[in-house]
Every structure is written in C-alpha cells, then in structure tokens.
Design a protein around this motif. Structure first.
Motif, PDB file in Angstrom:
ATOM      1  N   PRO A  13       0.828  -1.212   0.000  1.00  0.00           N
ATOM      2  CA  PRO A  13       0.000   0.000   0.000  1.00  0.00           C
ATOM      3  C   PRO A  13       0.862   1.261   0.000  1.00  0.00           C
ATOM      4  N   GLN A  14       0.275   2.335  -0.450  1.00  0.00           N
ATOM      5  CA  GLN A  14       1.003   3.596  -0.465  1.00  0.00           C
ATOM      6  C   GLN A  14       1.238   4.064   0.964  1.00  0.00           C
ATOM      7  N   GLN A  15       2.400   4.633   1.202  1.00  0.00           N
ATOM      8  CA  GLN A  15       2.732   5.139   2.526  1.00  0.00           C
ATOM      9  C   GLN A  15       2.864   6.649   2.464  1.00  0.00           C
ATOM     10  N   VAL A  16       2.274   7.296   3.453  1.00  0.00           N
ATOM     11  CA  VAL A  16       2.371   8.745   3.543  1.00  0.00           C
ATOM     12  C   VAL A  16       3.570   9.066   4.428  1.00  0.00           C
ATOM     13  N   VAL A  17       4.457   9.880   3.925  1.00  0.00           N
ATOM     14  CA  VAL A  17       5.653  10.272   4.676  1.00  0.00           C
ATOM     15  C   VAL A  17       5.553  11.769   4.943  1.00  0.00           C
ATOM     16  N   TYR A  18       5.534  12.109   6.221  1.00  0.00           N
ATOM     17  CA  TYR A  18       5.481  13.510   6.614  1.00  0.00           C
ATOM     18  C   TYR A  18       6.903  14.012   6.832  1.00  0.00           C
ATOM     19  N   VAL A  19       7.195  15.158   6.260  1.00  0.00           N
ATOM     20  CA  VAL A  19       8.528  15.740   6.363  1.00  0.00           C
ATOM     21  C   VAL A  19       8.402  17.108   7.004  1.00  0.00           C
ATOM     22  N   GLU A  20       9.239  17.328   8.003  1.00  0.00           N
ATOM     23  CA  GLU A  20       9.244  18.654   8.637  1.00  0.00           C
ATOM     24  C   GLU A  20      10.164  19.560   7.844  1.00  0.00           C
ATOM     25  N   ASN A  21       9.693  20.741   7.604  1.00  0.00           N
ATOM     26  CA  ASN A  21      10.475  21.701   6.853  1.00  0.00           C
ATOM     27  C   ASN A  21      10.987  22.761   7.834  1.00  0.00           C
TER      28      ASN A  21
END
Length: 136
Positions: free
Chosen positions: A86-94
């Motif tokens: 399944p697709q994975q959501v990756v959160y990135v802090e900017n």
C-alpha cells in the motif's frame, strides 16, 4: 475405439497385421513418438472420439474443461490482486535556514524521549496482555 483402429490398422491375424519397420523416423529427435503424432492428427483423433460419444458425455466433458479453465483463470487473476504494497504517507518537517545546532540537538532529544515513551507504553500493554492470558 483406439487410435490404431481409427486409422485403419488391423491387429495381427486380421489381415495385414501391425506395420513393422517403418524406416527411420522423420525427426530423429522425436524417435520415441510414432510418425502419426502431430497437432492435426491429435485434433482429428479427438474429433473422431467425441463423435462417438453421447450428448451427455460431450456436455460433461465440456463442463469439466470449463470448470478447469475457470479455476486456472481465477488463479491468474488472484495472483495480481493485493500484491503491491500500500502507499505510505511520509510527513517531512520543513525547517527554516536559521536553525542552529542547539535547536537540532533539542529536537532530537525530544523525539528520542517521545519514542521511549511509546515503547514503554507498548511494553506495558504486552505485560498486561501476558497477565490476562497467563503467559509466563
């Protein structure tokens, strides 16, 4: 009716007997197969065999082939379903360009403490489940 009789051969003692010594094979690599074997001959033999069957036997044979084909098709279709991860959501802090090394170290310590708290909570859940189930 066997293939030999369908092709007009007669068993030994009924005039002529079985053919003997037909010579070298047409295809030396296929020396174990008789020369009449081929796709056309196989289809002709199958058609001759099916002509001698009753309607019920032909319907039964067709249904057997149909069910087998359906099962094979289902295996091919099922092998394509739910095989991709399944697709994975990756959160990135900017972070801004003015971030100092002290800010980075503080964020890493905070993330480490959060991770340790989550691990401890999970360990306590497993201990609770172990006590409920009586696992030692």
């Amino acid at each position: 009716m066997s293939i030999a009789i369908a092709r007009g051969w007669k068993p030994a003692g009924v005039g002529g007997g079985w053919p003997r010594g037909a010579g070298p094979p047409t295809y030396p690599a296929m020396a174990i197969l008789p020369p009449m074997v081929g796709p056309r001959a196989a289809l002709k033999d199958l058609a001759a065999f099916m002509r001698q069957r009753s309607r019920d036997q032909v319907v039964g044979a067709a249904l057997a082939v149909l069910v087998t084909l359906i099962i094979v098709i289902i295996f091919f279709v099922d092998s394509k379903i739910n095989t991709a991860p399944p697709q994975q959501v990756v959160y990135v802090e900017n972070y801004g360009p003015g971030r100092t090394d002290a800010d980075i170290v503080a964020d890493q310590k905070k993330a480490s403490a959060d991770r340790k708290r989550a691990e401890e909570a999970r360990r306590k859940e497993f201990q609770k489940l172990q006590k409920e189930l009586g696992i030692e």
